[in-house]
Write a protein that holds these residues in place. Structure first.
Motif, PDB file in Angstrom:
ATOM      1  N   GLY A 288      -4.927  12.661   1.489  1.00  0.00           N
ATOM      2  CA  GLY A 288      -6.150  11.872   1.342  1.00  0.00           C
ATOM      3  C   GLY A 288      -6.079  10.779   0.295  1.00  0.00           C
ATOM      4  O   GLY A 288      -7.050  10.049   0.089  1.00  0.00           O
TER       5      GLY A 288
ATOM      6  N   VAL B  22       0.869  -1.191   0.000  1.00  0.00           N
ATOM      7  CA  VAL B  22       0.000   0.000   0.000  1.00  0.00           C
ATOM      8  C   VAL B  22       0.902   1.235   0.000  1.00  0.00           C
ATOM      9  O   VAL B  22       1.653   1.471   0.954  1.00  0.00           O
ATOM     10  CB  VAL B  22      -0.926  -0.017   1.240  1.00  0.00           C
TER      11      VAL B  22
ATOM     12  N   GLY C  99      -4.141   8.040   0.231  1.00  0.00           N
ATOM     13  CA  GLY C  99      -4.092   6.711   0.833  1.00  0.00           C
ATOM     14  C   GLY C  99      -5.485   6.207   1.147  1.00  0.00           C
ATOM     15  O   GLY C  99      -5.812   5.036   0.926  1.00  0.00           O
ATOM     16  N   GLN C 100      -6.313   7.096   1.635  1.00  0.00           N
ATOM     17  CA  GLN C 100      -7.704   6.720   1.931  1.00  0.00           C
ATOM     18  C   GLN C 100      -8.435   6.342   0.630  1.00  0.00           C
ATOM     19  O   GLN C 100      -9.155   5.335   0.582  1.00  0.00           O
ATOM     20  CB  GLN C 100      -8.411   7.890   2.608  1.00  0.00           C
TER      21      GLN C 100
ATOM     22  N   VAL D 160       1.623   5.424  -1.357  1.00  0.00           N
ATOM     23  CA  VAL D 160       1.382   6.737  -1.974  1.00  0.00           C
ATOM     24  C   VAL D 160       2.754   7.390  -2.076  1.00  0.00           C
ATOM     25  O   VAL D 160       3.519   7.399  -1.098  1.00  0.00           O
ATOM     26  CB  VAL D 160       0.428   7.593  -1.121  1.00  0.00           C
TER      27      VAL D 160
ATOM     28  N   SER E 148      -7.606   5.449  11.245  1.00  0.00           N
ATOM     29  CA  SER E 148      -8.415   6.610  10.843  1.00  0.00           C
ATOM     30  C   SER E 148      -9.397   6.263   9.728  1.00  0.00           C
ATOM     31  O   SER E 148     -10.346   7.009   9.479  1.00  0.00           O
ATOM     32  CB  SER E 148      -7.511   7.769  10.410  1.00  0.00           C
TER      33      SER E 148
ATOM     34  N   ASN F 204       7.031  -0.571  11.278  1.00  0.00           N
ATOM     35  CA  ASN F 204       6.241   0.446  10.588  1.00  0.00           C
ATOM     36  C   ASN F 204       4.980   0.789  11.385  1.00  0.00           C
ATOM     37  O   ASN F 204       3.952   1.169  10.828  1.00  0.00           O
ATOM     38  CB  ASN F 204       5.855  -0.070   9.184  1.00  0.00           C
TER      39      ASN F 204
ATOM     40  N   GLY G 147      -0.344  12.400   2.710  1.00  0.00           N
ATOM     41  CA  GLY G 147      -1.013  13.344   3.611  1.00  0.00           C
ATOM     42  C   GLY G 147      -2.071  14.205   2.947  1.00  0.00           C
ATOM     43  O   GLY G 147      -2.487  15.216   3.501  1.00  0.00           O
TER      44      GLY G 147
ATOM     45  N   GLN H 223       4.029   3.233  12.950  1.00  0.00           N
ATOM     46  CA  GLN H 223       3.448   4.574  12.824  1.00  0.00           C
ATOM     47  C   GLN H 223       2.296   4.616  11.826  1.00  0.00           C
ATOM     48  O   GLN H 223       1.470   5.525  11.868  1.00  0.00           O
ATOM     49  CB  GLN H 223       4.515   5.622  12.453  1.00  0.00           C
TER      50      GLN H 223
HETATM   51  C1  COA Z   1       0.422   4.793   4.521  1.00  0.00           C
HETATM   52  C2  COA Z   1       0.128   5.666   3.317  1.00  0.00           C
HETATM   53  C3  COA Z   1      -0.346   4.782   2.163  1.00  0.00           C
HETATM   54  C4  COA Z   1      -0.985   6.645   3.690  1.00  0.00           C
HETATM   55  O1  COA Z   1      -1.270   7.432   2.556  1.00  0.00           O
HETATM   56  P1  COA Z   1      -1.552   8.991   2.713  1.00  0.00           P
HETATM   57  O2  COA Z   1      -1.997   9.477   1.377  1.00  0.00           O
HETATM   58  O3  COA Z   1      -0.363   9.629   3.314  1.00  0.00           O
HETATM   59  O4  COA Z   1      -2.738   8.975   3.763  1.00  0.00           O
HETATM   60  P2  COA Z   1      -4.035   9.922   3.765  1.00  0.00           P
HETATM   61  O5  COA Z   1      -3.604  11.320   3.484  1.00  0.00           O
HETATM   62  O6  COA Z   1      -5.061   9.324   2.869  1.00  0.00           O
HETATM   63  O7  COA Z   1      -4.489   9.781   5.266  1.00  0.00           O
HETATM   64  C5  COA Z   1      -5.769   9.354   5.584  1.00  0.00           C
HETATM   65  C6  COA Z   1      -5.998   9.648   7.012  1.00  0.00           C
HETATM   66  O8  COA Z   1      -5.033   8.930   7.791  1.00  0.00           O
HETATM   67  C7  COA Z   1      -4.340   9.834   8.637  1.00  0.00           C
HETATM   68  N1  COA Z   1      -2.971   9.394   8.733  1.00  0.00           N
HETATM   69  C8  COA Z   1      -2.099   9.214   7.718  1.00  0.00           C
HETATM   70  N2  COA Z   1      -0.927   8.751   8.199  1.00  0.00           N
HETATM   71  C9  COA Z   1      -1.090   8.679   9.547  1.00  0.00           C
HETATM   72  C10 COA Z   1      -0.257   8.270  10.609  1.00  0.00           C
HETATM   73  N3  COA Z   1       0.995   7.846  10.391  1.00  0.00           N
HETATM   74  N4  COA Z   1      -0.754   8.312  11.872  1.00  0.00           N
HETATM   75  C11 COA Z   1      -2.010   8.711  12.091  1.00  0.00           C
HETATM   76  N5  COA Z   1      -2.864   9.083  11.128  1.00  0.00           N
HETATM   77  C12 COA Z   1      -2.395   9.069   9.873  1.00  0.00           C
HETATM   78  C13 COA Z   1      -4.429  11.170   7.941  1.00  0.00           C
HETATM   79  O9  COA Z   1      -4.294  12.223   8.879  1.00  0.00           O
HETATM   80  C14 COA Z   1      -5.799  11.118   7.336  1.00  0.00           C
HETATM   81  O10 COA Z   1      -6.777  11.445   8.273  1.00  0.00           O
HETATM   82  P3  COA Z   1      -7.708  12.740   8.032  1.00  0.00           P
HETATM   83  O11 COA Z   1      -8.534  12.389   6.825  1.00  0.00           O
HETATM   84  O12 COA Z   1      -8.492  12.814   9.292  1.00  0.00           O
HETATM   85  O13 COA Z   1      -6.758  13.858   7.784  1.00  0.00           O
HETATM   86  C15 COA Z   1       1.359   6.476   2.870  1.00  0.00           C
HETATM   87  O14 COA Z   1       1.750   7.315   3.924  1.00  0.00           O
HETATM   88  C16 COA Z   1       2.537   5.623   2.463  1.00  0.00           C
HETATM   89  O15 COA Z   1       2.666   5.250   1.284  1.00  0.00           O
HETATM   90  N6  COA Z   1       3.434   5.306   3.441  1.00  0.00           N
HETATM   91  C17 COA Z   1       4.652   4.546   3.140  1.00  0.00           C
HETATM   92  C18 COA Z   1       4.328   3.096   2.813  1.00  0.00           C
HETATM   93  C19 COA Z   1       3.605   2.380   3.942  1.00  0.00           C
HETATM   94  O16 COA Z   1       4.017   2.403   5.096  1.00  0.00           O
HETATM   95  N7  COA Z   1       2.504   1.681   3.571  1.00  0.00           N
HETATM   96  C20 COA Z   1       1.717   0.884   4.477  1.00  0.00           C
HETATM   97  C21 COA Z   1       2.276  -0.468   4.621  1.00  0.00           C
HETATM   98  S1  COA Z   1       1.341  -1.455   5.811  1.00  0.00           S
END
Ligand code: COA
Length: 147
Positions: A91, A81, A93-94, A83, A129, A120, A89, A122
């Motif tokens: 939206g 998964v 990922g959602q 982005v 969420s 991971n 950050g 965090q």
């Molecule tokens: C994890 C990931 C896919 C999230 O994508 P993103 O586009 O950054 O997330 P979004 O912006 O859609 O966040 C959706 C919600 O989650 C919250 N959120 C995102 N990351 C967060 C975190 N680390 N801790 C708490 N909340 C978090 C956001 O605040 C948002 O909430 P809101 O709508 O109330 O503002 C992205 O950060 C990523 O690619 N990370 C690196 C790879 C990874 O770790 N993937 C998951 C493997 S299990």
């Protein structure tokens, strides 16, 4: 909508074999690849049958989000998964997880399970969420490719 959510006009589609290099680079840029896994063969395997796919989220002809989605006839799962760091950050990922859930729901899959690596943790806040809960299970594994 939270203030930091900018509107990125993302379109989701199933990946094709031509997307392999771009998507595996995205997975690496997101820190999701490991030396003991081969993301290119994971990619090919996911596209080789009806029970799995790779989602590609595109903006201006670039793939900025992706996930591997599949099911085993009982549960659905997601891997890789991702982005792109420049677009996190906002939206996306959602939206990506919404697409994965729709892909599974359309195939009659009643539940999605996913694994968060312990280094991971965090990212747990992200999944919480959007409605995921940590469940009181023990995850076990065994490699089948060592002999
Ligand atoms: C994890 C990931 C896919 C999230 O994508 P993103 O586009 O950054 O997330 P979004 O912006 O859609 O966040 C959706 C919600 O989650 C919250 N959120 C995102 N990351 C967060 C975190 N680390 N801790 C708490 N909340 C978090 C956001 O605040 C948002 O909430 P809101 O709508 O109330 O503002 C992205 O950060 C990523 O690619 N990370 C690196 C790879 C990874 O770790 N993937 C998951 C493997 S299990």
């Amino acid at each position: 909508m939270p203030a930091n959510h900018t509107l990125v006009p993302i379109l989701f589609r199933p990946a094709t074999p031509q997307d392999r290099a771009e998507i595996t680079e995205l997975w690496a840029a997101c820190g999701l690849t490991r030396p003991w896994n081969d993301p290119a063969s994971d990619f090919d395997f996911a596209l080789s049958g009806p029970a799995s796919t790779i989602l590609a989220g595109t903006a201006e002809d670039q793939i900025i989000a992706s996930a591997m989605v599949g099911h085993d006839g009982h549960r659905g799962c997601v891997y890789y998964v991702s982005v792109h760091p420049d677009h996190q950050g906002r939206g996306l990922g959602q939206l990506l997880m919404n697409e994965a859930e729709t892909w599974l729901r359309d195939r009659g899959v009643p539940k999605l399970n996913l694994i968060v690596r312990s280094e991971n943790e965090q990212v747990v806040g992200f999944y919480e969420s959007i409605g995921y809960l940590a469940e009181p299970n023990t995850q076990m594994g065994k490699r089948l490719d060592t002999r």
